[in-house]
Each structure stands twice: as C-alpha cells, then as structure tokens.
Motif scaffolding. Structure first.
Motif, short mmCIF file in Angstrom:
data_model
loop_
_atom_site.label_atom_id
_atom_site.label_comp_id
_atom_site.label_asym_id
_atom_site.label_seq_id
_atom_site.Cartn_x
_atom_site.Cartn_y
_atom_site.Cartn_z
N GLY A 293 0.82 -1.21 0.00
CA GLY A 293 0.00 0.00 0.00
C GLY A 293 0.86 1.25 0.00
N TYR A 294 1.92 1.25 0.80
CA TYR A 294 2.83 2.40 0.84
C TYR A 294 3.51 2.59 -0.51
CZ TYR A 294 6.83 5.29 2.05
OH TYR A 294 7.77 6.29 2.07
N ARG A 295 3.96 1.51 -1.11
CA ARG A 295 4.61 1.61 -2.42
C ARG A 295 3.66 2.13 -3.48
NH1 ARG A 295 7.73 -4.18 -2.32
NH2 ARG A 295 9.34 -3.58 -0.83
N ARG A 296 2.42 1.67 -3.42
CA ARG A 296 1.42 2.13 -4.38
C ARG A 296 1.18 3.63 -4.23
NH1 ARG A 296 -2.65 -1.22 -2.89
NH2 ARG A 296 -1.48 -2.98 -3.66
N GLU A 297 1.11 4.12 -3.00
CA GLU A 297 0.93 5.55 -2.76
C GLU A 297 2.12 6.35 -3.27
OE1 GLU A 297 0.29 6.21 1.39
OE2 GLU A 297 -1.50 4.97 1.44
N ASP B 165 4.23 5.48 -5.66
CA ASP B 165 4.21 5.44 -7.12
C ASP B 165 3.21 6.44 -7.69
OD1 ASP B 165 6.16 3.49 -7.15
OD2 ASP B 165 4.76 1.83 -7.49
N ALA B 166 2.03 6.53 -7.06
CA ALA B 166 1.01 7.48 -7.52
C ALA B 166 1.49 8.91 -7.35
CB ALA B 166 -0.30 7.25 -6.77
N LEU B 167 2.13 9.20 -6.22
CA LEU B 167 2.66 10.55 -5.98
C LEU B 167 3.73 10.90 -7.00
CD1 LEU B 167 3.01 13.13 -4.28
CD2 LEU B 167 4.61 11.82 -2.86
N LEU B 168 4.65 9.98 -7.25
CA LEU B 168 5.71 10.22 -8.21
C LEU B 168 5.16 10.43 -9.61
CD1 LEU B 168 8.77 10.40 -8.52
CD2 LEU B 168 8.79 7.96 -8.95
N ARG C 9 2.17 11.58 -10.36
CA ARG C 9 1.52 12.89 -10.39
C ARG C 9 2.54 14.02 -10.52
NH1 ARG C 9 -0.49 13.85 -5.28
NH2 ARG C 9 0.84 15.65 -5.04
N LEU C 10 3.65 13.90 -9.81
CA LEU C 10 4.69 14.92 -9.90
C LEU C 10 5.33 14.96 -11.27
CD1 LEU C 10 6.32 14.53 -6.38
CD2 LEU C 10 4.85 16.39 -7.19
N TRP C 11 5.56 13.80 -11.88
CA TRP C 11 6.12 13.76 -13.24
C TRP C 11 5.18 14.45 -14.21
CZ3 TRP C 11 10.75 12.95 -15.11
CH2 TRP C 11 11.67 12.21 -14.38
N GLN C 12 3.88 14.17 -14.11
CA GLN C 12 2.91 14.79 -15.00
C GLN C 12 2.84 16.29 -14.77
OE1 GLN C 12 -0.66 12.62 -14.20
NE2 GLN C 12 -0.10 10.93 -15.56
N GLU C 13 2.90 16.69 -13.51
CA GLU C 13 2.84 18.12 -13.19
C GLU C 13 4.06 18.86 -13.75
OE1 GLU C 13 3.35 20.41 -9.08
OE2 GLU C 13 1.62 19.06 -9.12
#
Length: 50
Positions: free
Chosen positions: A16-20, A22-25, A27-31
């Motif tokens: 769960g922590y890894r999934r979170e 990965d999602a944050l990273l 989102r930051l790449w897209q931003e």
C-alpha cells in the motif's frame, strides 16, 4: 483469522505504501511535464544564473 497473520498485514502495508509513492511520483512527473513550466517567467527572462 479475518485479518490474516502478521506477514499478510506487513505485506499489505508495504505494498500500500509503495502504491501511494508510485502514484505521488507519477503525479509529480505529469505536473512537471506541463507546458506552463517549460517557459521562463517574463520577470526572470533577463536574469543570469549565479
């Protein structure tokens, strides 16, 4: 028995922590890939880097 043993709980927490993260990273790449960030602001266009 309903929640599983300690290893199952640890696995769920770890994945769960890894999934979170990965999602944050992602989102930051897209931003950072947004076109608005590629242009220099007008107020900084004439400034030199130190």
């Amino acid at each position: 028995m309903e929640q599983g043993g300690i290893k199952e709980q640890m696995y769920a927490a770890r994945t769960g922590y890894r999934r979170e993260q990965d999602a944050l990273l992602q989102r930051l790449w897209q931003e950072n890939a947004a076109p608005r960030l590629r242009k220099k602001p007008e107020r900084m266009a004439g400034r030199q880097r130190p």
